[in-house]
Design a protein around this motif. Structure first.
Motif, PDB file in Angstrom:
ATOM      1  N   LYS A  81     -37.353 -40.145 -56.797  1.00  0.00           N
ATOM      2  CA  LYS A  81     -37.636 -40.561 -58.171  1.00  0.00           C
ATOM      3  C   LYS A  81     -38.789 -39.788 -58.790  1.00  0.00           C
ATOM      4  CE  LYS A  81     -34.311 -43.448 -57.809  1.00  0.00           C
ATOM      5  NZ  LYS A  81     -33.006 -43.095 -58.407  1.00  0.00           N
ATOM      6  N   ASN A  82     -39.591 -39.118 -57.955  1.00  0.00           N
ATOM      7  CA  ASN A  82     -40.701 -38.312 -58.470  1.00  0.00           C
ATOM      8  C   ASN A  82     -40.273 -36.870 -58.760  1.00  0.00           C
ATOM      9  OD1 ASN A  82     -40.341 -38.092 -55.669  1.00  0.00           O
ATOM     10  ND2 ASN A  82     -42.402 -37.296 -55.347  1.00  0.00           N
ATOM     11  N   LEU A  83     -38.973 -36.605 -58.690  1.00  0.00           N
ATOM     12  CA  LEU A  83     -38.429 -35.281 -59.000  1.00  0.00           C
ATOM     13  C   LEU A  83     -37.552 -35.378 -60.245  1.00  0.00           C
ATOM     14  CD1 LEU A  83     -38.001 -32.273 -58.207  1.00  0.00           C
ATOM     15  CD2 LEU A  83     -35.999 -33.032 -56.904  1.00  0.00           C
ATOM     16  N   HIS A  84     -37.914 -34.643 -61.286  1.00  0.00           N
ATOM     17  CA  HIS A  84     -37.180 -34.656 -62.547  1.00  0.00           C
ATOM     18  C   HIS A  84     -36.602 -33.271 -62.842  1.00  0.00           C
ATOM     19  CE1 HIS A  84     -39.717 -38.267 -64.218  1.00  0.00           C
ATOM     20  NE2 HIS A  84     -38.970 -38.594 -63.173  1.00  0.00           N
ATOM     21  N   LEU A  85     -35.484 -33.263 -63.529  1.00  0.00           N
ATOM     22  CA  LEU A  85     -34.846 -32.009 -63.966  1.00  0.00           C
ATOM     23  C   LEU A  85     -34.749 -31.996 -65.475  1.00  0.00           C
ATOM     24  CD1 LEU A  85     -33.087 -29.396 -63.583  1.00  0.00           C
ATOM     25  CD2 LEU A  85     -31.098 -30.943 -63.527  1.00  0.00           C
ATOM     26  N   VAL A  86     -35.131 -30.851 -66.068  1.00  0.00           N
ATOM     27  CA  VAL A  86     -34.838 -30.582 -67.469  1.00  0.00           C
ATOM     28  C   VAL A  86     -33.668 -29.613 -67.484  1.00  0.00           C
ATOM     29  CG1 VAL A  86     -35.657 -29.538 -69.609  1.00  0.00           C
ATOM     30  CG2 VAL A  86     -37.201 -30.959 -68.246  1.00  0.00           C
ATOM     31  N   PRO A  87     -32.462 -30.114 -67.836  1.00  0.00           N
ATOM     32  CA  PRO A  87     -31.269 -29.269 -67.745  1.00  0.00           C
ATOM     33  C   PRO A  87     -31.320 -28.109 -68.734  1.00  0.00           C
ATOM     34  CG  PRO A  87     -30.705 -31.604 -68.025  1.00  0.00           C
ATOM     35  CD  PRO A  87     -32.155 -31.458 -68.316  1.00  0.00           C
ATOM     36  N   GLY A  88     -30.804 -26.981 -68.301  1.00  0.00           N
ATOM     37  CA  GLY A  88     -30.720 -25.827 -69.174  1.00  0.00           C
ATOM     38  C   GLY A  88     -29.604 -25.973 -70.185  1.00  0.00           C
ATOM     39  N   SER A  89     -29.585 -25.049 -71.113  1.00  0.00           N
ATOM     40  CA  SER A  89     -28.556 -25.050 -72.150  1.00  0.00           C
ATOM     41  C   SER A  89     -27.562 -23.930 -71.895  1.00  0.00           C
ATOM     42  CB  SER A  89     -29.205 -24.848 -73.522  1.00  0.00           C
ATOM     43  OG  SER A  89     -28.218 -24.712 -74.526  1.00  0.00           O
ATOM     44  N   LYS A  90     -26.303 -24.208 -72.187  1.00  0.00           N
ATOM     45  CA  LYS A  90     -25.278 -23.173 -72.064  1.00  0.00           C
ATOM     46  C   LYS A  90     -25.238 -22.289 -73.307  1.00  0.00           C
ATOM     47  CE  LYS A  90     -22.363 -25.715 -68.814  1.00  0.00           C
ATOM     48  NZ  LYS A  90     -21.026 -26.272 -68.512  1.00  0.00           N
ATOM     49  N   LYS A  91     -26.063 -22.646 -74.292  1.00  0.00           N
ATOM     50  CA  LYS A  91     -26.142 -21.860 -75.522  1.00  0.00           C
ATOM     51  C   LYS A  91     -27.390 -20.990 -75.502  1.00  0.00           C
ATOM     52  CE  LYS A  91     -26.291 -25.660 -77.821  1.00  0.00           C
ATOM     53  NZ  LYS A  91     -26.409 -26.632 -78.931  1.00  0.00           N
ATOM     54  N   GLN A  92     -27.308 -19.848 -76.164  1.00  0.00           N
ATOM     55  CA  GLN A  92     -28.488 -19.021 -76.338  1.00  0.00           C
ATOM     56  C   GLN A  92     -29.408 -19.697 -77.345  1.00  0.00           C
ATOM     57  OE1 GLN A  92     -29.347 -16.367 -74.655  1.00  0.00           O
ATOM     58  NE2 GLN A  92     -27.444 -16.247 -73.482  1.00  0.00           N
ATOM     59  N   VAL A  93     -30.702 -19.492 -77.203  1.00  0.00           N
ATOM     60  CA  VAL A  93     -31.648 -20.135 -78.100  1.00  0.00           C
ATOM     61  C   VAL A  93     -32.287 -19.108 -79.026  1.00  0.00           C
ATOM     62  CG1 VAL A  93     -32.138 -21.974 -76.459  1.00  0.00           C
ATOM     63  CG2 VAL A  93     -33.554 -19.930 -76.451  1.00  0.00           C
ATOM     64  N   THR A  94     -32.836 -19.612 -80.126  1.00  0.00           N
ATOM     65  CA  THR A  94     -33.444 -18.744 -81.130  1.00  0.00           C
ATOM     66  C   THR A  94     -34.913 -18.508 -80.812  1.00  0.00           C
ATOM     67  OG1 THR A  94     -34.118 -20.586 -82.534  1.00  0.00           O
ATOM     68  CG2 THR A  94     -31.867 -19.741 -82.836  1.00  0.00           C
ATOM     69  N   GLU A  95     -35.521 -17.601 -81.557  1.00  0.00           N
ATOM     70  CA  GLU A  95     -36.943 -17.308 -81.380  1.00  0.00           C
ATOM     71  C   GLU A  95     -37.791 -18.543 -81.657  1.00  0.00           C
ATOM     72  OE1 GLU A  95     -39.635 -14.337 -80.127  1.00  0.00           O
ATOM     73  OE2 GLU A  95     -37.457 -14.299 -80.276  1.00  0.00           O
ATOM     74  N   VAL A  96     -37.399 -19.323 -82.658  1.00  0.00           N
ATOM     75  CA  VAL A  96     -38.130 -20.553 -82.979  1.00  0.00           C
ATOM     76  C   VAL A  96     -38.065 -21.529 -81.806  1.00  0.00           C
ATOM     77  CG1 VAL A  96     -38.194 -22.579 -84.492  1.00  0.00           C
ATOM     78  CG2 VAL A  96     -37.784 -20.300 -85.457  1.00  0.00           C
ATOM     79  N   GLU A  97     -36.908 -21.605 -81.173  1.00  0.00           N
ATOM     80  CA  GLU A  97     -36.749 -22.504 -80.029  1.00  0.00           C
ATOM     81  C   GLU A  97     -37.578 -22.037 -78.841  1.00  0.00           C
ATOM     82  OE1 GLU A  97     -32.362 -24.410 -80.209  1.00  0.00           O
ATOM     83  OE2 GLU A  97     -32.415 -22.221 -80.348  1.00  0.00           O
ATOM     84  N   PHE A  98     -37.721 -20.740 -78.673  1.00  0.00           N
ATOM     85  CA  PHE A  98     -38.582 -20.229 -77.611  1.00  0.00           C
ATOM     86  C   PHE A  98     -40.028 -20.679 -77.829  1.00  0.00           C
ATOM     87  CE2 PHE A  98     -35.461 -16.643 -76.684  1.00  0.00           C
ATOM     88  CZ  PHE A  98     -35.109 -17.154 -75.455  1.00  0.00           C
TER      89      PHE A  98
END
Length: 257
Positions: A81-98
């Motif tokens: 329970k002390n291990l969390h995942l932030v899943p990646g996206s299958k979409k490319q992201v924009t500069e603003v999102e970076f």
């Protein structure tokens, strides 16, 4: 505050995701609060070795686009329970999102002991944002010549920026001499080495990283690497299992790194 560590490489296919999953598991087993972030935008796969694919509803892209809060994208491990995942996206992201990605790291800095970022391969925008937000960088390389050439290039770029401590993890070696040769080629702190092992692949396919199994040699080695990382221990003496016709023998060769 957490230790934010980016796990990267010069090329794809060297096992970054496997290393991220197993070091994260090992740190969580030691009682640390750990967050694993899949920042390989467009190629989400960190959820697979962790066995969390069917738990994903929202992903990092939803957060970066300000569609939800951080708590909505976090996926908790089934047993740790002390291990969390932030899943990646299958979409490319924009500069603003970076830019929002760096802001996210600042937002969650106080929530965890360790934040491990599974970086994109190559030297595009995603790579530099994953690096710039980190306190430390682990470079994963295999004995393959192209992997070593690309790793050397990445090391040169990061050293020229002179920002974070760098360390090397050798993955997929088949002969002990390969590790020694790599250490002579790449002038960098060594965190550890993991052999080529079919059990690692089998564990990934089952969604149970090999670090969960202390009866398997590679699982023990990942735990030792995580222990060294947590203590800031580099260039330690490491027991490398010797090979005999592609099978482990019970004899250990000690290399002083």
């Amino acid at each position: 505050m957490s230790r934010i560590i980016t796990i990267t490489s010069g090329k794809g296919g060297v096992g970054k995701t496997t290393v991220t999953a197993n070091i994260g598991i090992s740190l969580a087993l030691k009682g640390y609060k750990v967050c694993l972030i899949d920042a390989d935008f467009g190629l989400r796969n960190l959820d697979i070795p962790l066995g969390l694919s069917n738990r994903i509803i929202l992903d990092i892209s939803d957060y970066l686009q300000k569609l939800c809060s951080f708590n909505h994208i976090v996926v908790k491990h089934r047993t740790l329970k002390n291990l969390h995942l932030v899943p990646g996206s299958k979409k490319q992201v924009t500069e603003v999102e970076f830019l929002s990605f760096v802001e996210m790291l600042q937002e969650i800095d106080s929530l965890y002991d360790f934040i491990l970022i599974d970086s994109p391969s190559g030297l595009e925008s995603g790579f530099f944002y994953a690096i710039n937000g980190a306190d430390e960088v682990i470079i994963v390389a295999t004995p393959d010549k192209t992997a070593l050439q690309d790793a050397d290039r990445v090391i040169g770029i990061l050293e020229s920026q002179n920002k974070q401590p760098l360390s090397l993890l050798v993955n997929g070696y088949k002969h002990n001499q390969e590790v020694d040769n790599i250490l002579q080629l790449l002038n960098i702190n060594i965190l550890g080495a993991i052999p080529s092992d079919a059990d690692i692949i089998a564990a990934n396919n089952k969604g149970n990283p090999i670090a969960l199994n202390p009866s398997l040699q590679s699982g023990v080695m990942f735990r030792k690497i995580a222990s060294n990382l947590s203590k800031h221990h580099y260039n330690q003496r490491i027991d490398l299992p010797s090979y005999n016709q592609n099978f482990f023998t019970h004899r250990n060769l000690k290399l002083s790194f």
